[in-house]
Design an enzyme around this catalytic site. Sequence first.
Site, short mmCIF file in Angstrom:
data_model
loop_
_atom_site.label_atom_id
_atom_site.label_comp_id
_atom_site.label_asym_id
_atom_site.label_seq_id
_atom_site.Cartn_x
_atom_site.Cartn_y
_atom_site.Cartn_z
N LYS A 25 -2.50 30.69 -15.82
CA LYS A 25 -3.10 32.00 -16.04
C LYS A 25 -2.63 32.58 -17.36
CE LYS A 25 -3.47 34.36 -12.20
NZ LYS A 25 -2.81 35.05 -11.06
N ARG A 94 1.41 39.69 -12.25
CA ARG A 94 0.59 38.59 -11.71
C ARG A 94 1.33 37.26 -11.74
NH1 ARG A 94 -4.85 38.62 -15.17
NH2 ARG A 94 -5.66 37.62 -13.27
N GLY A 103 -4.44 31.64 -3.76
CA GLY A 103 -4.05 32.43 -2.59
C GLY A 103 -2.62 32.22 -2.13
N MET A 105 0.26 32.59 -4.07
CA MET A 105 1.28 33.39 -4.74
C MET A 105 0.81 34.83 -4.80
SD MET A 105 3.30 30.79 -5.96
CE MET A 105 3.86 31.40 -7.49
N ARG A 338 -10.18 29.70 -16.28
CA ARG A 338 -9.60 28.36 -16.16
C ARG A 338 -10.74 27.38 -15.99
NH1 ARG A 338 -7.34 30.10 -10.41
NH2 ARG A 338 -9.37 30.45 -9.51
N HIS A 454 0.45 14.14 11.60
CA HIS A 454 0.16 12.89 12.28
C HIS A 454 -1.35 12.62 12.32
CE1 HIS A 454 -0.57 10.38 15.89
NE2 HIS A 454 0.49 9.73 15.46
N ARG A 574 -11.93 -14.14 4.67
CA ARG A 574 -11.04 -14.55 5.76
C ARG A 574 -11.79 -15.53 6.64
NH1 ARG A 574 -11.22 -9.15 5.55
NH2 ARG A 574 -9.38 -7.99 4.88
N ARG A 629 -9.64 -17.83 2.08
CA ARG A 629 -8.27 -17.97 2.58
C ARG A 629 -8.27 -18.85 3.81
NH1 ARG A 629 -5.19 -12.76 4.71
NH2 ARG A 629 -6.60 -13.03 6.46
N GLU A 761 2.31 -12.62 -1.08
CA GLU A 761 2.39 -11.54 -0.09
C GLU A 761 3.75 -11.51 0.60
OE1 GLU A 761 -0.50 -12.16 3.01
OE2 GLU A 761 -0.40 -14.33 2.79
N SER A 780 -3.32 -14.38 -5.73
CA SER A 780 -3.98 -13.16 -5.29
C SER A 780 -2.92 -12.37 -4.53
CB SER A 780 -5.15 -13.49 -4.38
OG SER A 780 -5.72 -12.29 -3.91
N GLY A 782 -1.53 -10.17 -1.98
CA GLY A 782 -1.89 -9.62 -0.67
C GLY A 782 -1.00 -8.41 -0.44
N THR A 783 -1.44 -7.28 -0.99
CA THR A 783 -0.52 -6.14 -1.03
C THR A 783 -0.33 -5.47 0.33
OG1 THR A 783 -2.38 -4.85 -1.84
CG2 THR A 783 -0.77 -5.61 -3.47
N ASN A 784 -1.21 -5.75 1.30
CA ASN A 784 -0.94 -5.18 2.63
C ASN A 784 0.30 -5.84 3.23
OD1 ASN A 784 -3.30 -3.79 2.24
ND2 ASN A 784 -4.52 -5.08 3.60
N ASP A 785 0.28 -7.18 3.29
CA ASP A 785 1.45 -7.87 3.81
C ASP A 785 2.66 -7.66 2.90
OD1 ASP A 785 1.43 -9.06 6.31
OD2 ASP A 785 0.05 -10.63 5.66
N CYS A 848 -6.03 -8.63 -3.39
CA CYS A 848 -7.02 -8.56 -2.33
C CYS A 848 -6.60 -7.65 -1.19
CB CYS A 848 -7.33 -9.96 -1.79
SG CYS A 848 -5.92 -10.76 -1.05
N TYR A 868 -8.67 -9.21 -11.83
CA TYR A 868 -9.65 -8.53 -10.98
C TYR A 868 -8.96 -7.83 -9.81
CZ TYR A 868 -9.13 -12.32 -7.57
OH TYR A 868 -8.61 -13.19 -6.66
#
Length: 889
Positions: A25, A94, A103, A105, A338, A454, A574, A629, A761, A780, A782-785, A848, A868
């Site tokens: 501001k 202000r 809203g 502050m 702004r 949650h 898969r 895979r 992975e 590749s 495997g970022t989940n595992d 992947c 990729y």
Amino acid sequence: MPQVNTWVYDFADGDKSKKDLLGGKGANLAEMSNLGLPVPPGFTITTEACRAYLKHGTEPDGLSDQVSDHLATLEGAMGRRLGDPDDPLLVSVRSGAAFSMPGMMETVLNIGLNDESVVGLARQSEDERFAMDSYRRLLQMFGSTVLDIEGEHFSDALDGAKDDKGVTDDLDLDVDDLRSLIETFKAIIKQHAGIDFPQDPREQMDRAIRAVFDSWNTDRAVLYRRQERIPEDLGTAVNIQAMVFGNRGMTSGSGVCFTRDPASGDQGVYGDYLQNAQGEDVVAGIRNTVSLADMREIDQSSHDELLEIMSTLERHYRDMCDIEFTVEQGKLWMLQTRVGKRTPEAAFRIAVHMVDEGLIDMDEALRRVSGEQLANLMFPRFDAKAAKDLLAVGMNASPGAAVGKAVFDWATAVEWSENGEDVILVRKETTPDDLHGMMVAKGVLTSRGGKTSHAAVVARGMGRTCVCGAEALDVDTRAGEFRVRGGKTIVEGDVISIDGSTGEVFDGEVPVVASHVVRHFEGTEVDHPVVEAVARLMEHADATRRMRVRTNADTADDAARARRFGAEGIGLCRTEHMFLGERRQLVENLIVAEGETGQEAALDELLPLQRQDFLKVFAAMDGLPVTIRLIDPPLHEFLPDITELSVAMAVADVRGHRKKRERKLLAAVQRMHESNPMLGLRGVRLGIVIPGLFTMQARAILEAAAECIRGGGRAEPEIMIPLVASVRELDLVKGRIEEVAREVEAELGQEVPHKIGTMIELPRAALTAGEIAGSAEFFSFGTNDLTQMTWGFSRDDVEASFFSTYLEQGVFPVSPFESLDLDGVGALVRRAVTAGREVNPDLHLGVCGEHGGDPASIHFFDEVGLDYVSCSPFRVPVARLEAGRAALS
Ligand code: ADP
Ligand code: MG
Ligand code: MG
């Protein structure tokens, strides 16, 4: 002399680049002043002063003197002194942090009024009502903001005064009514704060400054920052500004406006104006506002000047601006501007409009839209034209449009959905017990908790629509109903609609329509302005990006859809589903087979089925690379449940049945039972223990590719080995696959170009990537595992149980399954990339895991140099857009 910091800046000394120091501001007020726009003069106390105050609990040395100096300058410029009994200068105090926190502050107007100066103001303005109205506003704002008195005490008293008089409009209160209201307000202050309202103007100002500092740490501000991921330690600036008065009769007023429509992005100004009003009156809904077009009828010269200024601001900021203004007796004043918040649709449209208007170039336009916004535009949505009955607005926790019958406990949710009903699970807040209900519900609605609650975390993880923290709802789960504060009651079985993109909750069924943007991606001709904007920006993103975008698709249908969405290959096909359904029987045969011949016979039956599956995928992806895979999950996932099987056997025993096959199967299932299947016999381990399984799959892939090529198609299979931890594992299976390849080529007389690579992975794979790269043609990630294995937690277990606590306690700012944990998992990826490329410069690199479709993670993958990203078909356009944006930074 000890050096004293500069804690205070005059508006003339700031500019829009100083947001961190002066707050948004303050920086923009300075910018507007310097542009020569009519801004009431004032000065800004820095965020640095606020941080010092919050750290030590008192104002830093020198602050008070500097405030006095700047106040004296302001008084000089205005020709009035603060709170002067004859002709008072009044100011506003202000808040204004670097990031807008709407809203959250506090702001206090009309500082400087007291029992004497209010008389002076009345005399000078020749308007006693105006003076009294200003004073009662000061008492109200000072009481609630500075003295922490519940605001309802004041608003109830105000309503009471109107009721007594039998009027509904503030403007119908006359001088005497206001005078008596002032006495009531003073009494409220005395009663609840235990002090008299401070009459000393400077004390009023100092206390208001302190209150603004303190408002940084109110519960709601802390919560808001956590949700919006705004750092905790920034502090707020405080702006002290000469008051201008929109409440000085009908030639005055106050308003808000946007230089374009922030909802649709339409060109043309948009705004609301309210005569004889101060500050927030215009947005408080106390009286009906008028449009800017109507304002023109009321006060053409102010209106024209405003439009001129809006255009100046937009050209200066080269973006859509959001503006607050006030007219005092026909004179226009600018109070805030702004870069305005906007809907996703407006973001895309405004960006390309501004390109066409020559304000920005396509690169800048691409920077101004985001994958999140695009994802938002791809959700099915409620029909904008349908009549809607809004019940409440909560937090937009997980996007989507969901319609269903309200249910209040998970068991009912499960029961009703099994009967084919769509349900919305409504709770005060959810716990892990509710998980089952959340899984079957179309949407989840809670009255408590924010975006890290949650409900929000779990719903986002499952891709379920969720509105949380709809505080206007009184949820009574025992009675099976919720009451909208001051409104309707919805009971179990009533249909409601929730919009996870806006947080809106509606009574009844709101019709849902498919997203225009998805229909466009699917290849349908769609006549909607947002589609053209999206198409142009996608085209630019595609031309700009370095990384390729592939998809995770297991079936030909998914692959074909992803291709329409712009996928340039499959990054993860898969093969698990190829063992399900009727084929389970064949897997069972494999397990119970005695000796190698028995196993081979079972595998021989699977081979043609799999070959057929792969042929379809290659056809859908003709000419594009397909990474397949080999089987990854533990085999017992394809076998009957151990308990059911045991019971069946026990029954058979009693009846004296022999059931030889079942008995063998049970023995096998028992033998294969694992306490931690995720860490058990799966992935490459399976390929080593039952070699025929992997070689059968490799044969099916290569034979299908050969057939495809012979038929004139182009197939480029990349065979991917899962869960490798050591190069030796890879070498073992790779050797066998190469042997199969030679056989297939010899048998069919057809060369089949193919690659063999591995998933990275496991942390050990990332740490020994240099060695593995010697044997792999591609990695590749495997970022989940990799996330599960690095953190040591299983997603299915932890997300529902304690992730909300972890997010609330700040262990991580966002779930590491949603956005890659750069410090931990990201460090492993970076290290593996470097080591792998050092050994094998041709190593092809991709990702992947679902992170491949997450905007923040995509920027990281671009930075570390992956070739990729691969993600689910629906995320492909998001990944294309973000890969383009990543290439710009
Ligand atoms: P917020 O950040 O919540 O918008 P503001 O500081 O902008 O709070 O102030 C609240 C309201 O008071 C706004 O409508 C603003 O335009 C108005 N206002 C603030 N300062 C002044 C002033 N000096 N004169 C007249 N109106 C003011
Ligand atoms: Mg404001
Ligand atoms: Mg895996």
